[in-house]
Motif scaffolding. Structure first.
Motif, mmCIF file in Angstrom:
data_model
loop_
_atom_site.group_PDB
_atom_site.id
_atom_site.type_symbol
_atom_site.label_atom_id
_atom_site.label_comp_id
_atom_site.label_asym_id
_atom_site.label_seq_id
_atom_site.Cartn_x
_atom_site.Cartn_y
_atom_site.Cartn_z
ATOM 1 N N TRP A 4 0.840 -1.194 0.000
ATOM 2 C CA TRP A 4 0.000 0.000 0.000
ATOM 3 C C TRP A 4 0.876 1.246 0.000
ATOM 4 C CZ3 TRP A 4 -5.265 0.628 -0.281
ATOM 5 C CH2 TRP A 4 -6.033 -0.552 -0.208
ATOM 6 N N LEU A 5 0.438 2.236 -0.770
ATOM 7 C CA LEU A 5 1.099 3.534 -0.827
ATOM 8 C C LEU A 5 0.092 4.635 -0.547
ATOM 9 C CD1 LEU A 5 3.136 3.140 -4.151
ATOM 10 C CD2 LEU A 5 4.044 3.087 -1.819
ATOM 11 N N ARG A 6 0.577 5.732 0.018
ATOM 12 C CA ARG A 6 -0.192 6.970 0.131
ATOM 13 C C ARG A 6 0.465 7.930 -0.859
ATOM 14 N NH1 ARG A 6 0.852 7.821 4.941
ATOM 15 N NH2 ARG A 6 -0.970 6.847 5.854
ATOM 16 N N ILE A 7 -0.289 8.337 -1.883
ATOM 17 C CA ILE A 7 0.253 9.190 -2.941
ATOM 18 C C ILE A 7 -0.557 10.476 -3.002
ATOM 19 C CG2 ILE A 7 0.687 9.415 -5.420
ATOM 20 C CD1 ILE A 7 0.976 6.386 -5.574
ATOM 21 N N THR A 8 0.141 11.609 -2.923
ATOM 22 C CA THR A 8 -0.510 12.914 -3.050
ATOM 23 C C THR A 8 0.018 13.587 -4.308
ATOM 24 O OG1 THR A 8 -0.718 13.125 -0.649
ATOM 25 C CG2 THR A 8 -0.923 15.152 -1.950
ATOM 26 N N ILE A 9 -0.926 13.974 -5.174
ATOM 27 C CA ILE A 9 -0.577 14.663 -6.417
ATOM 28 C C ILE A 9 -1.296 16.008 -6.453
ATOM 29 C CG2 ILE A 9 -0.108 12.533 -7.687
ATOM 30 C CD1 ILE A 9 -2.873 12.858 -9.034
ATOM 31 N N ARG A 10 -0.820 16.883 -7.325
ATOM 32 C CA ARG A 10 -1.435 18.203 -7.499
ATOM 33 C C ARG A 10 -1.822 18.439 -8.953
ATOM 34 N NH1 ARG A 10 -0.882 21.759 -3.163
ATOM 35 N NH2 ARG A 10 0.275 20.876 -1.435
ATOM 36 N N GLU A 11 -1.921 17.362 -9.699
ATOM 37 C CA GLU A 11 -2.372 17.415 -11.088
ATOM 38 C C GLU A 11 -3.667 16.627 -11.166
ATOM 39 O OE1 GLU A 11 0.977 16.930 -14.117
ATOM 40 O OE2 GLU A 11 1.556 15.600 -12.491
ATOM 41 N N GLY A 12 -4.189 16.483 -12.350
ATOM 42 C CA GLY A 12 -5.409 15.708 -12.506
ATOM 43 C C GLY A 12 -5.502 15.054 -13.869
ATOM 44 N N ARG A 13 -4.419 14.425 -14.309
ATOM 45 C CA ARG A 13 -4.449 13.758 -15.604
ATOM 46 C C ARG A 13 -5.332 12.511 -15.542
ATOM 47 N NH1 ARG A 13 1.779 13.695 -17.726
ATOM 48 N NH2 ARG A 13 2.402 15.670 -16.811
ATOM 49 N N ASN A 14 -5.817 12.112 -16.688
ATOM 50 C CA ASN A 14 -6.661 10.935 -16.778
ATOM 51 C C ASN A 14 -5.915 9.701 -16.250
ATOM 52 O OD1 ASN A 14 -8.974 9.452 -17.564
ATOM 53 N ND2 ASN A 14 -7.922 8.825 -19.426
ATOM 54 N N ARG A 15 -6.502 9.028 -15.259
ATOM 55 C CA ARG A 15 -5.966 7.797 -14.681
ATOM 56 C C ARG A 15 -4.505 7.951 -14.249
ATOM 57 N NH1 ARG A 15 -9.513 3.771 -15.210
ATOM 58 N NH2 ARG A 15 -8.015 2.078 -15.157
ATOM 59 N N GLN A 16 -4.152 9.124 -13.782
ATOM 60 C CA GLN A 16 -2.757 9.455 -13.510
ATOM 61 C C GLN A 16 -2.095 8.539 -12.494
ATOM 62 O OE1 GLN A 16 -1.925 13.574 -12.715
ATOM 63 N NE2 GLN A 16 0.041 13.109 -11.773
ATOM 64 N N VAL A 17 -2.712 8.321 -11.353
ATOM 65 C CA VAL A 17 -2.067 7.518 -10.314
ATOM 66 C C VAL A 17 -1.857 6.087 -10.813
ATOM 67 C CG1 VAL A 17 -2.309 6.571 -7.981
ATOM 68 C CG2 VAL A 17 -2.876 8.968 -8.422
ATOM 69 N N ARG A 18 -2.843 5.522 -11.468
ATOM 70 C CA ARG A 18 -2.700 4.167 -12.019
ATOM 71 C C ARG A 18 -1.550 4.101 -13.021
ATOM 72 N NH1 ARG A 18 -6.929 0.842 -10.877
ATOM 73 N NH2 ARG A 18 -8.754 1.862 -9.995
ATOM 74 N N ARG A 19 -1.449 5.112 -13.873
ATOM 75 C CA ARG A 19 -0.380 5.125 -14.876
ATOM 76 C C ARG A 19 0.986 5.329 -14.227
ATOM 77 N NH1 ARG A 19 -1.013 8.987 -19.383
ATOM 78 N NH2 ARG A 19 -1.899 10.425 -17.883
ATOM 79 N N MET A 20 1.034 6.123 -13.155
ATOM 80 C CA MET A 20 2.300 6.346 -12.464
ATOM 81 C C MET A 20 2.802 5.060 -11.812
ATOM 82 S SD MET A 20 1.568 10.068 -10.708
ATOM 83 C CE MET A 20 3.085 10.109 -9.742
ATOM 84 N N THR A 21 1.929 4.353 -11.096
ATOM 85 C CA THR A 21 2.382 3.132 -10.428
ATOM 86 C C THR A 21 2.762 2.070 -11.457
ATOM 87 O OG1 THR A 21 0.134 2.251 -10.121
ATOM 88 C CG2 THR A 21 1.071 3.583 -8.319
ATOM 89 N N ALA A 22 2.018 1.987 -12.554
ATOM 90 C CA ALA A 22 2.366 1.027 -13.610
ATOM 91 C C ALA A 22 3.732 1.356 -14.211
ATOM 92 C CB ALA A 22 1.289 1.020 -14.692
ATOM 93 N N ALA A 23 4.044 2.647 -14.356
ATOM 94 C CA ALA A 23 5.317 3.068 -14.949
ATOM 95 C C ALA A 23 6.520 2.633 -14.113
ATOM 96 C CB ALA A 23 5.331 4.586 -15.142
ATOM 97 N N VAL A 24 6.311 2.422 -12.815
ATOM 98 C CA VAL A 24 7.419 1.960 -11.970
ATOM 99 C C VAL A 24 7.294 0.461 -11.665
ATOM 100 C CG1 VAL A 24 7.827 4.245 -10.984
ATOM 101 C CG2 VAL A 24 6.338 2.640 -9.768
ATOM 102 N N GLY A 25 6.425 -0.235 -12.402
ATOM 103 C CA GLY A 25 6.321 -1.676 -12.261
ATOM 104 C C GLY A 25 5.441 -2.166 -11.135
#
Length: 182
Positions: A132-153
């Protein structure tokens, strides 16, 4: 005075009041919210859960949803695989996605939170542990958090938006609303 409603959006519910043109019947906000004149300030994907804000004031809606205002949004993210320190550092620095680099995120490991059961439940694989991760972002791209975690495997298994700015899900059950001063 503006009306502001906090809604704990369940998994599978669309972040809109109608579902025009769909050949299948899908749950929408109108299945849960019987308040006239309020509209979502931003959106949350159908397969994500958690905090969705609705209001009746266009300026407030823009302040909440528009990425120019950089309102922090915090997500609790269950990942397939155990996040390692190098994964966290990559997320913290910003990740290259198809639509460009993300802004740096605030990222920390967390213990599995005491959440409501999800319907349908998250698949479990005995051979692959999750974290589990706690992720705070200040953007709002489409499906951003899912794409970010996938990008790091670390594919996302469950995504719960816990807070937007100072507003949180604390004390709001799935499918329930809470009206609060704006």
């Amino acid at each position: 005075m503006a009306r502001l409603i906090l809604f704990n959006k369940p998994f599978g519910v669309l972040s809109q009041f109608t579902d025009r043109g769909s050949p299948t019947v899908r749950a929408t906000l109108s299945d849960f919210i019987d308040v006239k004149g309020v509209y979502p300030a931003g959106r949350l994907d159908r397969d994500s859960e958690g905090l969705l804000l609705l209001c009746d004031d266009g300026r407030l809606q823009a302040r909440i949803a528009d990425p120019r205002f950089k309102l922090p949004k915090t997500y609790w993210v269950q990942t397939e695989g155990i996040p390692q320190e190098q994964d966290l550092e990559r997320l913290r620095a910003g990740v290259r996605l198809k639509d460009g680099m993300t802004l740096p995120a605030v990222v920390d490991r967390m213990e599995a939170p005491a959440l409501w059961p999800r319907d349908p439940p998250i698949r479990e694989r005995k051979s692959v542990r999750d974290g589990w991760l706690r992720i705070t972002i200040r953007e709002g791209r489409n499906r951003q958090v899912r794409r970010m975690t996938a990008a790091v495997g670390l594919p996302t298994l469950r995504l719960v938006r816990w807070s937007i700015g100072d507003w949180t899900l604390d004390g709001i059950a799935p499918g329930q609303i809470k009206e609060t001063p704006a």
